[in-house]
Write an enzyme that holds these catalytic residues in place. Structure first.
Site, PDB file in Angstrom:
ATOM      1  N   TYR A 263      -2.578  -0.777  10.034  1.00  0.00           N
ATOM      2  CA  TYR A 263      -2.486  -1.049   8.600  1.00  0.00           C
ATOM      3  C   TYR A 263      -1.163  -0.493   8.058  1.00  0.00           C
ATOM      4  O   TYR A 263      -0.432  -1.188   7.334  1.00  0.00           O
ATOM      5  CB  TYR A 263      -3.673  -0.419   7.881  1.00  0.00           C
ATOM      6  CG  TYR A 263      -3.741  -0.698   6.405  1.00  0.00           C
ATOM      7  CD1 TYR A 263      -4.150  -1.940   5.937  1.00  0.00           C
ATOM      8  CD2 TYR A 263      -3.418   0.276   5.473  1.00  0.00           C
ATOM      9  CE1 TYR A 263      -4.229  -2.200   4.574  1.00  0.00           C
ATOM     10  CE2 TYR A 263      -3.489   0.032   4.113  1.00  0.00           C
ATOM     11  CZ  TYR A 263      -3.898  -1.207   3.665  1.00  0.00           C
ATOM     12  OH  TYR A 263      -3.983  -1.459   2.316  1.00  0.00           O
TER      13      TYR A 263
ATOM     14  N   SER B  63       0.840  -1.199   0.000  1.00  0.00           N
ATOM     15  CA  SER B  63       0.000   0.000   0.000  1.00  0.00           C
ATOM     16  C   SER B  63       0.870   1.241   0.000  1.00  0.00           C
ATOM     17  O   SER B  63       2.006   1.230   0.483  1.00  0.00           O
ATOM     18  CB  SER B  63      -0.900   0.019   1.239  1.00  0.00           C
ATOM     19  OG  SER B  63      -1.573   1.263   1.366  1.00  0.00           O
TER      20      SER B  63
END
Length: 567
Positions: A467, A454
């Site tokens: 995350y 990501s």
């Protein structure tokens, strides 16, 4: 074969008389581009490139400009002659480069000026002249940089400086021109077999030493064709959501440890050759491997350039994609199917979603066969079942895509440790478990791994701390594993998506107003969120033969989010 370029596409490649520039022209021709401007100082070299291009694409038309790219008049001539012949410019490849091998203490200032003029100033001048025309076609720019911009190397200080400045041009220009629909990216090659080394005065013993380091990484130097593959991918429709990215094409050199005052070599001395010299474009050199698995250049070849093969994967290729019930995972399965892969393991918790993916796959590739494993990827038993069922059905594993992901929305202060454990289990531990199980089988086929990370690993974002942490760790896993497993012929890379339209956002409880705000920031760069298919394009490219000299790389597929400053 998919058409990656419009029929009217016009490409300018500077420094196209030899090496990477010449290979890039040929690769564009193989991909169906018919209109070119070739430019360089070596007239015979340009004619040779034109001959190679015509041999694989008889429809190709060329404007030829012979001249020094550091001169304003040459740059103006390149642009004016291209427009006079074709009326448009779609792609600019700033490839021309030069360096000298000498210390700052010994190198005259004139060498600094020459290197900066060739490597940096000419790219700026060409870019400024082309921008108005690229805006009309929503075109793009690919700058040929170097691995030296990512870590310093002694005795090439001026070259290092020029390339790190070129990378900053890539990022800054991508941020500025996203609103105009112009994408800007960079390739950063390692040591490639081109004439530039002889021209630079690079000492043979130093070059041989660098080659030895590569033998601990990917086992050989790169070929110009391998860099050309990356350039053409970044310039194509398949990279439509990639801008401001630096793609290392260096055989893992970027993830290899370098210590001050010398080079730190890994302890094992295993050398191997990646089996990719039959991929449709032959290197201009032939290679031999002796009983000790050492790579040796045996002779210079003539022009032996074949037409682009219809498929980028061997007929027996087997692909595992985790989290393949929706979003990026499902799109990746379909994209592999479109590229000719026939054998899959689909896995996820949502059985209906997996069946939908299988149906979409069979609609684009009726020959496709699938193993389906329904289960929680965070469980070791599920990972074991994925591997055992795949081997039972197909007998091999070629590609692993660690795609499954999970996130929750909240601060460190108000999110529970149960949420931390779940995110780390799905995003990181599951990838590690499945990778460990697959490594012995990937080694047998010289396979590859692509991890779906990501943009959150590259810059921190509030309210998704766990995350962010999991994805940053996944990137380091990519780099570390690439360094460890290259000796076994296994490549490992990562894609780092930005905001992509997938069901994941709803599952995280991400507030709509924050998602809208994120979208507004994207409008400053590329103007929209990404599609799963755009990330899938990058995953499939990195897993394919065309990325044969790419390992340990982190490729942002984020519409420029990685270069967008948060205030």
């Amino acid at each position: 074969m998919e058409n990656l370029f419009d029929p009217e596409t016009v490409v300018i490649v500077t420094g196209s008389s030899s090496g990477i520039g010449a290979a890039t022209v040929v690769k564009f021709g193989q991909k169906g581009v018919n209109r070119f401007c070739l430019t360089g100082r070596n007239q015979q070299g340009i004619l040779d490139t034109q001959q190679k291009l015509k041999s694989i694409n008889p429809k190709a038309e060329c404007v030829v400009v012979i001249g020094d790219i550091t001169l304003q008049c040459t740059c103006e001539s390149v642009v004016s002659h291209t427009l006079e012949k074709f009326g448009r410019i779609d792609i600019l490849v700033n490839n021309a480069g030069f360096y000298s091998f000498e210390s700052v203490r010994n190198a005259p200032i004139e060498h600094f000026e020459r290197i900066m003029d060739v490597n940096l100033k000419s790219a700026v001048v060409m870019t400024k002249l082309c921008l108005p025309h690229l805006e009309k076609t929503r075109g793009n720019i690919v700058n040929n940089s170097s691995v030296v911009s990512l870590k310093s190397y002694s005795n090439t200080a001026y070259y290092n400086m020029s390339k790190v400045a070129l990378d900053m041009l890539t990022k800054t220009l991508a941020a500025e021109e996203g609103k105009s629909g112009i994408r800007v990216n960079s390739v950063n090659p390692g040591i490639i077999d081109t004439p530039i080394h002889e021209m630079s005065g690079f000492p043979k013993d130093q070059l041989d030493r660098s080659m030895e380091i590569h033998k601990k990484v990917i086992g050989r130097n790169g070929t110009p064709e391998e860099v050309a593959n990356a350039i053409v991918f970044l310039a194509s429709k398949e990279a439509s959501f990639i801008t401001g990215s630096l793609l290392s094409v260096d055989g893992g050199k970027n993830c290899y440890q370098r210590l001050f005052g010398g080079l730190h070599l890994w302890s094992r001395e295993i050398v191997y050759l990646v089996g990719d010299f039959n991929r449709g474009v032959l290197s201009m050199c032939s290679y031999a491997v002796n009983s000790a698995c050492e790579v040796k250049k045996t002779k210079q070849l003539g022009i032996h350039i074949l037409m682009e093969p219809p498929y980028l994967f061997d007929p027996e290729t087997v692909v595992i994609v985790t989290g393949s019930s929706s979003g990026i995972g499902a799109a990746t399965v379909v994209k592999f199917g479109q590229k000719g892969v026939n054998r899959f393991c689909l896995t996820g918790r949502n059985q209906e979603g997996i069946l939908d993916t299988q149906q979409k796959l069979n609609s684009v590739n009726p020959k496709a066969e699938c193993v389906v494993v329904i289960g929680d990827i965070a469980l070791e038993s599920t990972c074991e079942e994925i591997v055992s069922e795949t081997l039972k059905k197909f007998g091999r594993i070629d590609i692993l895509v660690n795609n499954a992901g999970f996130a929750t929305y909240g601060t460190v202060r108000d999110t529970s440790m149960d949420e931390f454990d779940r995110i780390m289990s799905v995003n990181l531990r599951a990838a590690l478990m499945l990778t460990k199980l697959c490594l012995p089988h990937l080694g047998k086929v010289k396979g590859s791994i692509v991890n779906n990370s990501s943009v959150a690993s590259l810059k921190s974002y509030a309210r998704i701390p766990y995350y962010n942490m999991s994805k940053a760790a996944l990137d380091m896993f990519t780099k570390s594993l690439a360094a460890e497993e290259c000796k076994n012929g296994i490549r490992v890379n990562s894609v780092n998506p930005g905001v992509i339209e997938t069901p994941m956002h709803e599952a995280t409880g991400f507030p709509k107003e924050l998602l809208d705000r994120s979208m507004a920031m994207h409008k400053d760069i590329i103007g929209r969120n990404g599609e799963p298919e755009e990330v899938a394009n990058a995953i499939v490219f990195l897993a394919s033969k065309e990325a044969s000299f790419i390992t340990g790389s982190i490729l942002s597929v984020d519409g420029g989010k990685n270069i967008c400053h948060l205030i």
